[in-house]
Each structure stands twice: as C-alpha cells, then as structure tokens.
Write a protein that holds these residues in place. Structure first.
Motif, PDB file in Angstrom:
ATOM      1  N   MET A   1      33.123  43.902  49.317  1.00 57.50           N
ATOM      2  CA  MET A   1      33.635  43.525  48.010  1.00 57.50           C
ATOM      3  C   MET A   1      34.487  42.265  48.097  1.00 57.50           C
ATOM      4  O   MET A   1      35.497  42.132  47.414  1.00 57.50           O
ATOM      5  CB  MET A   1      34.434  44.670  47.396  1.00 57.50           C
ATOM      6  N   GLU A   2      34.079  41.338  48.953  1.00 53.21           N
ATOM      7  CA  GLU A   2      34.830  40.102  49.086  1.00 53.21           C
ATOM      8  C   GLU A   2      34.498  39.146  47.936  1.00 53.21           C
ATOM      9  O   GLU A   2      33.370  39.088  47.461  1.00 53.21           O
ATOM     10  CB  GLU A   2      34.517  39.439  50.428  1.00 53.21           C
ATOM     11  N   LEU A   3      35.515  38.403  47.510  1.00 52.21           N
ATOM     12  CA  LEU A   3      35.358  37.465  46.405  1.00 52.21           C
ATOM     13  C   LEU A   3      35.790  36.066  46.827  1.00 52.21           C
ATOM     14  O   LEU A   3      36.298  35.289  46.019  1.00 52.21           O
ATOM     15  CB  LEU A   3      36.185  37.930  45.201  1.00 52.21           C
ATOM     16  N   ASP A   4      35.576  35.735  48.080  1.00 51.24           N
ATOM     17  CA  ASP A   4      35.990  34.433  48.603  1.00 51.24           C
ATOM     18  C   ASP A   4      35.394  33.299  47.772  1.00 51.24           C
ATOM     19  O   ASP A   4      34.181  33.276  47.508  1.00 51.24           O
ATOM     20  CB  ASP A   4      35.547  34.276  50.060  1.00 51.24           C
ATOM     21  N   GLY A   5      36.248  32.369  47.351  1.00 49.58           N
ATOM     22  CA  GLY A   5      35.789  31.211  46.602  1.00 49.58           C
ATOM     23  C   GLY A   5      35.600  31.437  45.129  1.00 49.58           C
ATOM     24  O   GLY A   5      35.338  30.487  44.383  1.00 49.58           O
ATOM     25  N   LYS A   6      35.740  32.667  44.663  1.00 44.51           N
ATOM     26  CA  LYS A   6      35.597  32.963  43.238  1.00 44.51           C
ATOM     27  C   LYS A   6      36.904  32.685  42.501  1.00 44.51           C
ATOM     28  O   LYS A   6      37.987  32.832  43.048  1.00 44.51           O
ATOM     29  CB  LYS A   6      35.207  34.420  43.024  1.00 44.51           C
ATOM     30  N   VAL A   7      36.779  32.275  41.251  1.00 42.66           N
ATOM     31  CA  VAL A   7      37.947  32.076  40.394  1.00 42.66           C
ATOM     32  C   VAL A   7      38.024  33.240  39.417  1.00 42.66           C
ATOM     33  O   VAL A   7      37.089  33.470  38.641  1.00 42.66           O
ATOM     34  CB  VAL A   7      37.868  30.745  39.634  1.00 42.66           C
ATOM     35  N   ALA A   8      39.131  33.978  39.465  1.00 42.11           N
ATOM     36  CA  ALA A   8      39.318  35.142  38.600  1.00 42.11           C
ATOM     37  C   ALA A   8      40.499  34.898  37.676  1.00 42.11           C
ATOM     38  O   ALA A   8      41.593  34.563  38.136  1.00 42.11           O
ATOM     39  CB  ALA A   8      39.554  36.396  39.430  1.00 42.11           C
ATOM     40  N   VAL A   9      40.283  35.084  36.383  1.00 36.45           N
ATOM     41  CA  VAL A   9      41.350  34.979  35.389  1.00 36.45           C
ATOM     42  C   VAL A   9      41.742  36.390  34.978  1.00 36.45           C
ATOM     43  O   VAL A   9      40.887  37.188  34.583  1.00 36.45           O
ATOM     44  CB  VAL A   9      40.896  34.174  34.161  1.00 36.45           C
ATOM     45  N   VAL A  10      43.033  36.688  35.076  1.00 37.71           N
ATOM     46  CA  VAL A  10      43.550  38.008  34.687  1.00 37.71           C
ATOM     47  C   VAL A  10      44.543  37.807  33.549  1.00 37.71           C
ATOM     48  O   VAL A  10      45.621  37.240  33.747  1.00 37.71           O
ATOM     49  CB  VAL A  10      44.246  38.718  35.864  1.00 37.71           C
ATOM     50  N   THR A  11      44.180  38.239  32.353  1.00 42.30           N
ATOM     51  CA  THR A  11      45.101  38.097  31.227  1.00 42.30           C
ATOM     52  C   THR A  11      46.194  39.155  31.341  1.00 42.30           C
ATOM     53  O   THR A  11      45.941  40.291  31.759  1.00 42.30           O
ATOM     54  CB  THR A  11      44.377  38.229  29.878  1.00 42.30           C
ATOM     55  N   GLY A  12      47.416  38.758  30.980  1.00 42.64           N
ATOM     56  CA  GLY A  12      48.526  39.696  31.120  1.00 42.64           C
ATOM     57  C   GLY A  12      48.751  40.109  32.561  1.00 42.64           C
ATOM     58  O   GLY A  12      49.216  41.228  32.824  1.00 42.64           O
ATOM     59  N   GLY A  13      48.446  39.218  33.493  1.00 47.38           N
ATOM     60  CA  GLY A  13      48.485  39.582  34.908  1.00 47.38           C
ATOM     61  C   GLY A  13      49.816  39.356  35.586  1.00 47.38           C
ATOM     62  O   GLY A  13      49.842  39.054  36.783  1.00 47.38           O
ATOM     63  N   THR A  14      50.917  39.517  34.867  1.00 47.43           N
ATOM     64  CA  THR A  14      52.223  39.184  35.427  1.00 47.43           C
ATOM     65  C   THR A  14      53.081  40.395  35.752  1.00 47.43           C
ATOM     66  O   THR A  14      54.090  40.262  36.431  1.00 47.43           O
ATOM     67  CB  THR A  14      53.004  38.290  34.451  1.00 47.43           C
ATOM     68  N   ARG A  15      52.708  41.579  35.269  1.00 49.35           N
ATOM     69  CA  ARG A  15      53.498  42.774  35.545  1.00 49.35           C
ATOM     70  C   ARG A  15      52.617  44.006  35.358  1.00 49.35           C
ATOM     71  O   ARG A  15      51.510  43.930  34.831  1.00 49.35           O
ATOM     72  CB  ARG A  15      54.722  42.858  34.630  1.00 49.35           C
ATOM     73  N   GLY A  16      53.123  45.150  35.791  1.00 53.28           N
ATOM     74  CA  GLY A  16      52.434  46.405  35.584  1.00 53.28           C
ATOM     75  C   GLY A  16      51.017  46.405  36.117  1.00 53.28           C
ATOM     76  O   GLY A  16      50.745  45.936  37.221  1.00 53.28           O
ATOM     77  N   VAL A  17      50.105  46.945  35.323  1.00 52.88           N
ATOM     78  CA  VAL A  17      48.702  47.028  35.724  1.00 52.88           C
ATOM     79  C   VAL A  17      48.135  45.646  36.011  1.00 52.88           C
ATOM     80  O   VAL A  17      47.401  45.439  36.983  1.00 52.88           O
ATOM     81  CB  VAL A  17      47.874  47.737  34.636  1.00 52.88           C
ATOM     82  N   GLY A  18      48.482  44.671  35.173  1.00 50.47           N
ATOM     83  CA  GLY A  18      47.960  43.320  35.359  1.00 50.47           C
ATOM     84  C   GLY A  18      48.338  42.732  36.699  1.00 50.47           C
ATOM     85  O   GLY A  18      47.531  42.070  37.360  1.00 50.47           O
ATOM     86  N   ALA A  19      49.580  42.952  37.124  1.00 49.88           N
ATOM     87  CA  ALA A  19      50.018  42.442  38.424  1.00 49.88           C
ATOM     88  C   ALA A  19      49.253  43.134  39.553  1.00 49.88           C
ATOM     89  O   ALA A  19      48.897  42.495  40.550  1.00 49.88           O
ATOM     90  CB  ALA A  19      51.518  42.641  38.590  1.00 49.88           C
ATOM     91  N   GLY A  20      49.010  44.428  39.412  1.00 51.07           N
ATOM     92  CA  GLY A  20      48.227  45.139  40.416  1.00 51.07           C
ATOM     93  C   GLY A  20      46.810  44.607  40.515  1.00 51.07           C
ATOM     94  O   GLY A  20      46.252  44.469  41.611  1.00 51.07           O
ATOM     95  N   ILE A  21      46.224  44.267  39.368  1.00 50.42           N
ATOM     96  CA  ILE A  21      44.878  43.692  39.353  1.00 50.42           C
ATOM     97  C   ILE A  21      44.890  42.324  40.015  1.00 50.42           C
ATOM     98  O   ILE A  21      44.023  42.006  40.845  1.00 50.42           O
ATOM     99  CB  ILE A  21      44.355  43.592  37.906  1.00 50.42           C
ATOM    100  N   ALA A  22      45.879  41.497  39.671  1.00 49.03           N
ATOM    101  CA  ALA A  22      45.966  40.161  40.260  1.00 49.03           C
ATOM    102  C   ALA A  22      46.107  40.234  41.772  1.00 49.03           C
ATOM    103  O   ALA A  22      45.464  39.474  42.514  1.00 49.03           O
ATOM    104  CB  ALA A  22      47.145  39.403  39.646  1.00 49.03           C
ATOM    105  N   ARG A  23      46.936  41.157  42.273  1.00 51.19           N
ATOM    106  CA  ARG A  23      47.109  41.299  43.722  1.00 51.19           C
ATOM    107  C   ARG A  23      45.818  41.727  44.394  1.00 51.19           C
ATOM    108  O   ARG A  23      45.466  41.234  45.467  1.00 51.19           O
ATOM    109  CB  ARG A  23      48.220  42.309  44.012  1.00 51.19           C
ATOM    110  N   ALA A  24      45.094  42.657  43.766  1.00 48.48           N
ATOM    111  CA  ALA A  24      43.853  43.133  44.364  1.00 48.48           C
ATOM    112  C   ALA A  24      42.821  42.013  44.456  1.00 48.48           C
ATOM    113  O   ALA A  24      42.108  41.886  45.472  1.00 48.48           O
ATOM    114  CB  ALA A  24      43.292  44.308  43.555  1.00 48.48           C
ATOM    115  N   PHE A  25      42.731  41.182  43.432  1.00 49.38           N
ATOM    116  CA  PHE A  25      41.781  40.071  43.470  1.00 49.38           C
ATOM    117  C   PHE A  25      42.199  39.036  44.509  1.00 49.38           C
ATOM    118  O   PHE A  25      41.354  38.471  45.213  1.00 49.38           O
ATOM    119  CB  PHE A  25      41.635  39.441  42.091  1.00 49.38           C
TER     120      PHE A  25
END
Length: 246
Positions: A1-25
């Motif tokens: 499940m590697e995403l090397d070189g991919k650009v991922a946009v996470v809306t609301g990615g600054t805290r809570g669930v969004g921050a967890g998603i951003a860290r995982a990506f």
C-alpha cells in the motif's frame, strides 16, 4: 500500500481524524497537502498546510488550480455540534449540510481534471450517522447519507478514470471526544459498547483511507467500507430476558 510520489490532499487534515489521515498518507510515502481555515496547532511532519475555506467555491477552485498534480483527494472536513432539530431554524441546519455534503462535492469537482489525468482516487469520510437515526445531529446524518450516495454516483460516472469510495466511520477518540462522550468514565463506558472494546484512533481511519487510495484497492470503486469496530450491539440483546449463554 505504498503511495510513493503520489500527491494526496486531505481536507480538514489539521486535527482529529484529519490529522490521523494525513499522518497515515505521509507514512505511506505520499506528498500530503492539508487544508483548513486555520493552521494546525502542532505541525504535522511530512505535510504541507495551505489555508482554505471549503465553503467558498471560488477559493476551492483556485486552490486546486494552483496544484500541479492531485492523485488522491480525501474529503474529511466536516462535523457538527449537538443540536436538536427544534433548537435551530432551517438555515442553521443548512450550514451543516453545506459543510458536510456540498463542500465535498465542490472540492471533488474542482479536483476532477487532475484526478482524471492521474487516474486517481477519492475517499469520502462518511459516518455511521448516515446509516441510522442521528438524534441531535440529524442534518449531519442526512449529509453523510447523501455523501455516501454521491460517491456511488461519482464512481459510476467517472469510471474507469477515477475511483470513488467511502469510509463509514464510527466513534473515534480525538482531542474533542469529551464533548460528545464525557470525561474518562464516559469514554470508557462508550468504548464498552463497541464490539472491539475501544474507540477508533485517528490513525485507524487513516490506514483504511490509505488502503482505498492504494493499488491494493485497484478494483474497488463505489464501495462503502465500514470502519466502526463491529458497529453497535443490538439493544434487544441486552433487553431480552432469555438466559445468555457464555
């Protein structure tokens, strides 16, 4: 499940669930761009923050136009306060619909051309509130139900160029959990209602989002993945007077 070189946009990615998603990506190797009205209180390693009011369609279009590439869009921004229907007028409830349904639609349309060129993926962050009655957050539940249906329609219209899926998220432990579930005792009591015996951590949601965005899910589109620890124990099981086998 590697995403090397991919650009991922996470809306609301600054805290809570969004921050967890951003860290995982970021951990999966993606270049992560987070957006929200306010910057994160604590910088997230491996991510870039750009301010954005997702309720401003012109600003959303300008935001995506400034990005040379988008491989993954995670529509996470949303939420609602606890408010019974009769405690506010329709206009106030409509703002909840705007943030949780119209904003993801606006963002996804703005990102579409870049996603199409990349043969990319959209992950909608839905909620169990959209699959059952949601007293105290009825407009939110209606928006999340609509978001899940919207994702299915997008998946059909945009195949095979763009995959679109939904995470149906249950209860998550975040820095604001006490506002919904109470203090330590309340959180523990609520956790005991979950078959897996705990609330989700934000990174649990992030890991599921990474899976749906990755090549491991290359044949998955228009799907709804439940990430809720087994859901809610049916109330009749506890109300029944039939002896329970151990």
């Amino acid at each position: 499940m590697e995403l090397d070189g991919k650009v991922a946009v996470v809306t609301g990615g600054t805290r809570g669930v969004g921050a967890g998603i951003a860290r995982a990506f970021a951990d999966a190797g993606a270049q992560v761009v987070t957006c929200a009205r306010r910057p994160p209180e604590v910088a997230l390693p491996g991510t870039e923050f750009r301010p954005l009011d997702l309720r401003d369609p012109d600003a959303v279009r300008d935001f995506f136009a400034a990005l040379p590439r988008v491989d993954v869009l995670v529509n996470n921004a949303g939420g609602t306060p606890y408010r019974l229907l009769t405690e506010a007028d329709a206009a106030r409830h409509a703002r909840v619909l705007e943030l949780n349904l119209l904003a993801p639609l606006t963002a996804t349309l703005a990102a579409y051309e870049r996603l199409r060129r990349a043969r990319g993926s959209v992950v909608m962050i839905g909620s169990v509130s959209g699959t059952r009655p949601s007293p105290g957050s009825a407009a939110y539940g209606a928006a999340k139900a609509g978001l899940e249906n919207l994702a299915r329609s997008m998946a059909v219209e945009w195949a095979p160029d763009v995959r679109v899926n939904t995470l149906v998220v249950g209860m998550v432990r975040t820095e604001r959990s006490h506002l919904h579930y109470g203090g330590t005792d309340g959180l523990a009591a609520v956790a005991r209602t979950v078959p897996l015996g705990r609330l989700a951590e934000p990174y649990d949601i992030g890991a599921a989002a990474v899976f749906l965005a990755s090549d491991a899910a290359a044949y998955i589109t228009g799907a709804s993945l439940q990430v809720h620890g087994g859901g809610e124990r049916p109330a009749f099981l506890d109300a029944s007077t039939v002896p329970k086998e151990r």
